[in-house]
Design an enzyme around this catalytic site. Structure first.
Site, PDB file in Angstrom:
ATOM      1  N   GLU A  81       0.852  -1.189   0.000  1.00  0.00           N
ATOM      2  CA  GLU A  81       0.000   0.000   0.000  1.00  0.00           C
ATOM      3  C   GLU A  81       0.887   1.238   0.000  1.00  0.00           C
ATOM      4  OE1 GLU A  81      -2.157   0.889   3.723  1.00  0.00           O
ATOM      5  OE2 GLU A  81      -1.639  -1.154   4.311  1.00  0.00           O
ATOM      6  N   CYS A 119      -3.763  -3.565   4.039  1.00  0.00           N
ATOM      7  CA  CYS A 119      -2.859  -4.600   4.567  1.00  0.00           C
ATOM      8  C   CYS A 119      -3.262  -6.023   4.191  1.00  0.00           C
ATOM      9  CB  CYS A 119      -2.772  -4.491   6.091  1.00  0.00           C
ATOM     10  SG  CYS A 119      -2.325  -2.845   6.628  1.00  0.00           S
ATOM     11  N   HIS A 255      -3.246  -9.964  11.420  1.00  0.00           N
ATOM     12  CA  HIS A 255      -2.636  -8.694  11.017  1.00  0.00           C
ATOM     13  C   HIS A 255      -2.170  -7.954  12.272  1.00  0.00           C
ATOM     14  CE1 HIS A 255      -1.773  -4.916   9.371  1.00  0.00           C
ATOM     15  NE2 HIS A 255      -2.885  -4.320   9.745  1.00  0.00           N
TER      16      HIS A 255
HETATM   17  N1  COA Z   1       1.550   1.677  30.623  1.00  0.00           N
HETATM   18  C1  COA Z   1       1.039   0.599  29.980  1.00  0.00           C
HETATM   19  N2  COA Z   1       0.003   0.697  29.086  1.00  0.00           N
HETATM   20  C2  COA Z   1      -0.510   1.912  28.851  1.00  0.00           C
HETATM   21  C3  COA Z   1      -0.029   3.069  29.506  1.00  0.00           C
HETATM   22  C4  COA Z   1       1.051   2.927  30.426  1.00  0.00           C
HETATM   23  N3  COA Z   1       1.569   3.957  31.053  1.00  0.00           N
HETATM   24  N4  COA Z   1      -0.749   4.122  29.066  1.00  0.00           N
HETATM   25  C5  COA Z   1      -1.661   3.648  28.174  1.00  0.00           C
HETATM   26  N5  COA Z   1      -1.506   2.321  28.048  1.00  0.00           N
HETATM   27  C6  COA Z   1      -2.269   1.409  27.181  1.00  0.00           C
HETATM   28  C7  COA Z   1      -3.748   1.725  27.141  1.00  0.00           C
HETATM   29  O1  COA Z   1      -4.406   1.225  28.274  1.00  0.00           O
HETATM   30  C8  COA Z   1      -4.156   1.021  25.874  1.00  0.00           C
HETATM   31  O2  COA Z   1      -4.265  -0.375  26.136  1.00  0.00           O
HETATM   32  P1  COA Z   1      -5.555  -1.203  25.640  1.00  0.00           P
HETATM   33  O3  COA Z   1      -5.552  -1.081  24.147  1.00  0.00           O
HETATM   34  O4  COA Z   1      -5.357  -2.579  26.119  1.00  0.00           O
HETATM   35  O5  COA Z   1      -6.745  -0.521  26.217  1.00  0.00           O
HETATM   36  C9  COA Z   1      -2.933   1.187  24.940  1.00  0.00           C
HETATM   37  O6  COA Z   1      -1.864   1.590  25.811  1.00  0.00           O
HETATM   38  C10 COA Z   1      -3.124   2.226  23.836  1.00  0.00           C
HETATM   39  O7  COA Z   1      -3.377   3.470  24.414  1.00  0.00           O
HETATM   40  P2  COA Z   1      -4.608   4.411  23.996  1.00  0.00           P
HETATM   41  O8  COA Z   1      -4.419   5.693  24.724  1.00  0.00           O
HETATM   42  O9  COA Z   1      -5.889   3.661  24.176  1.00  0.00           O
HETATM   43  O10 COA Z   1      -4.465   4.623  22.439  1.00  0.00           O
HETATM   44  P3  COA Z   1      -3.655   5.738  21.612  1.00  0.00           P
HETATM   45  O11 COA Z   1      -4.401   7.009  21.588  1.00  0.00           O
HETATM   46  O12 COA Z   1      -2.242   5.765  22.053  1.00  0.00           O
HETATM   47  O13 COA Z   1      -3.740   5.121  20.123  1.00  0.00           O
HETATM   48  C11 COA Z   1      -3.715   3.477  18.391  1.00  0.00           C
HETATM   49  C12 COA Z   1      -3.334   3.803  19.844  1.00  0.00           C
HETATM   50  C13 COA Z   1      -3.250   2.066  18.111  1.00  0.00           C
HETATM   51  C14 COA Z   1      -5.221   3.554  18.209  1.00  0.00           C
HETATM   52  C15 COA Z   1      -2.991   4.479  17.439  1.00  0.00           C
HETATM   53  O14 COA Z   1      -1.609   4.352  17.619  1.00  0.00           O
HETATM   54  C16 COA Z   1      -3.316   4.235  15.974  1.00  0.00           C
HETATM   55  O15 COA Z   1      -4.324   4.703  15.470  1.00  0.00           O
HETATM   56  N6  COA Z   1      -2.441   3.534  15.227  1.00  0.00           N
HETATM   57  C17 COA Z   1      -2.680   3.183  13.834  1.00  0.00           C
HETATM   58  C18 COA Z   1      -3.226   1.790  13.781  1.00  0.00           C
HETATM   59  C19 COA Z   1      -3.531   1.404  12.366  1.00  0.00           C
HETATM   60  O16 COA Z   1      -2.651   1.457  11.540  1.00  0.00           O
HETATM   61  N7  COA Z   1      -4.778   1.032  12.078  1.00  0.00           N
HETATM   62  C20 COA Z   1      -5.186   0.781  10.736  1.00  0.00           C
HETATM   63  C21 COA Z   1      -4.817  -0.520  10.158  1.00  0.00           C
HETATM   64  S1  COA Z   1      -5.420  -1.913  11.004  1.00  0.00           S
END
Ligand code: COA
Length: 466
Positions: A81, A119, A255
């Site tokens: 992609e 993907c 994935h």
């Molecule tokens: N210690 C341990 N874990 C922690 C933490 C800490 N201090 N602070 C936060 N976390 C955990 C959260 O609890 C969460 O866990 P969970 O998913 O089990 O609930 C995880 O970290 C992610 O944190 P969160 O704040 O919920 O999300 P984010 O705003 O950081 O975003 C994604 C995460 C993955 C949504 C973001 O990075 C994203 O959009 N990535 C792109 C993904 C993608 O490509 N998708 C399309 C194709 S499939």
């Protein structure tokens, strides 16, 4: 006649960002990246690398390690992609590079295309090429499917820590040494969605991460339902009372935009498969609360997301479920080994699931698992959106391939870049093609892109470095 993956080879760029440096620079708790996302090192490309040269590097490794000549290959597909041209397919760039090694015109007899569907496209490419061989259209030749991508998101966005880069090349043959695909059970689902997309000319995608993650879970589960129906109908799997079809799938590769997503996908699938079985009582006893149900029984993504009360309760239940002994046992047996590579490399878009599959082979073997005859289930997802669920069985000769696997050695010596260097590479400023950070050796690199106002606009030239 079994058809499947005979061997695979990987290419990972030699530069990486250490997630502790990243966390410090962005003011994030490093534990969030290591445990909440599942990432320690993110592979990034140098100034003279693109998805085509990563694909060619992986393919050259595959050919060299198997003593393959171009005439042994009848088809070469590249699924990506990170397309480089609106018209010219990425496999043509790859052929051009390989011909520098094997001679001009050496692949002329072969065919192939670039495949795109976020993907999931690598899985469609594998399926089509396996069927090309099953249909005996291959004239005794093998197919090569390469998945290659650079996962790149905006600096400062919440997706920035789910980047990565790399390629996996797979050799598809009759009587494969590694994995034979199960026939008649491959299942797909497709709908029109805008969970993640990259409009023409834009370098980074527009992504609604949480929407996309939920859609991934729903789509893979629906494709899995269809897989299950076929597996039972064709007698591939025979279920006894109280059994789940997942009991008959020894390893699960899904994935992996990031490692934690794999764990969540497994939890979602197991909840779906187990909730009507006797073992669910044990789960509920351990979790301590009943599983919440959405107000709207249709369970569409819109209705689920609108039901904020359910979403909150479901997140709580999901987290507790992931701490149960039954989940842990399934996770350790079926998935844990597949996440190790993701932790060291990051998101590879099309290549993520296949890097995960390779990771599970190496690390299951290293912990003494006898892989002969084990069934591997694949849950492939592509935003936009489509999912494909399929399976295969590890073949008796797998040790020939797997005993030689060594991820760290195959990645090679890597250089940690500073956050300044990383941001410079990300923004494409401060360095020309001949000013790479790493000095490439025995690999293809990009040496020229025709200037916008010249007759050769966009023409890309590569060289094999010695
Ligand atoms: N210690 C341990 N874990 C922690 C933490 C800490 N201090 N602070 C936060 N976390 C955990 C959260 O609890 C969460 O866990 P969970 O998913 O089990 O609930 C995880 O970290 C992610 O944190 P969160 O704040 O919920 O999300 P984010 O705003 O950081 O975003 C994604 C995460 C993955 C949504 C973001 O990075 C994203 O959009 N990535 C792109 C993904 C993608 O490509 N998708 C399309 C194709 S499939």
């Amino acid at each position: 006649m079994p058809v499947g993956i005979d061997d695979l080879a990987i290419y990972v760029p030699k530069l990486y960002v250490d997630c502790n440096d990243f966390a410090k620079a962005r003011g994030i708790d490093p534990h969030k990246l290591e445990y909440g996302i599942g990432i320690r090192k993110m592979a990034i490309v140098d100034v003279n690398q693109d998805p085509a040269c990563m694909a060619a590097n992986a393919c050259l490794k595959l050919m060299e390690k198997n003593g393959l000549q171009p005439q042994d290959i009848g088809r070469m597909y590249v699924a990506t992609e990170s397309g480089l041209d609106e018209s010219k397919a990425m496999n043509s760039f790859v052929i051009g590079m390989l011909e520098q090694v094997y001679g001009e015109g050496s692949f002329e007899h072969a065919g192939g295309i670039e495949c795109k569907f976020a993907c999931v496209s690598g899985s469609y490419a594998l399926y089509d090429n396996a069927n090309w061989i099953r249909a005996e259209e291959n004239n005794g030749k093998a197919a090569v499917v390469i998945v290659s991508d650079i996962a790149k998101y905006d600096i400062g966005s919440t997706a920035e820590y789910t980047q990565g880069a790399g390629a996996v090349a797979m050799l598809i043959k009759e009587n494969p040494r590694l994995l034979a695909f199960d026939q008649k059970v491959t299942s797909t689902i497709i709908t029109n969605e805008y969970d993640f997309y990259r409009p023409f000319g834009k370098e980074t995608p527009l992504v609604n991460g949480n929407y996309s993650n939920l859609l991934y879970l729903i789509q893979v589960r629906k494709a899995f339902d269809s897989y299950k129906e076929k597996a039972l109908r064709y007698g591939l799997i025979d279920l006894k009372d109280g059994e789940s079809i997942t009991d008959h799938i020894d390893l699960i590769s899904v994935h992996l935009p990031y490692g934690r997503m794999g764990e969540k996908a497994l939890a979602y699938l197991l909840r779906h498969e187990w909730r009507n079985l006797p073992r669910w009582k044990e789960v509920i006893r351990e979790v301590g609360i009943e599983e919440p149900t959405p107000r709207d029984p249709r369970g569409t993504i819109e209705s689920i997301l609108a039901d904020t009360e359910f979403m909150k309760a479901d997140e709580k239940f999901r987290k507790l479920f992931m701490q149960t002994a039954l989940y842990h046992e399934a996770f350790e047996k079926k998935m844990a080994s597949s996440l190790k590579a993701s932790e060291l490399i990051g998101n590879l878009y099309t290549a993520s699931m296949y890097m995960g599959f390779r990771s599970s082979l190496e690390f299951e073997y290293k912990r003494g698992t006898d892989l002969n005859g084990k069934r591997v289930g694949f849950g492939s997802y592509g935003s936009g959106s489509s999912a494909m669920v399929f399976s295969g069985v590890i073949q008796p000769s797998y040790k020939e391939i797997v005993s030689a696997m060594n991820l760290e050695e195959e990645i090679g010596t890597r250089m940690k870049v500073s956050m300044d260097e990383y941001e410079g590479l990300h923004r494409g400023i401060g360095r020309g093609l001949f000013d790479s950070i790493n000095h490439s050796n025995k690999e293809f690199v990009l040496i020229k892109i025709g200037g916008k106002l010249t007759k050769k606009a966009g023409l890309r030239e590569y060289v094999y470095t010695t």
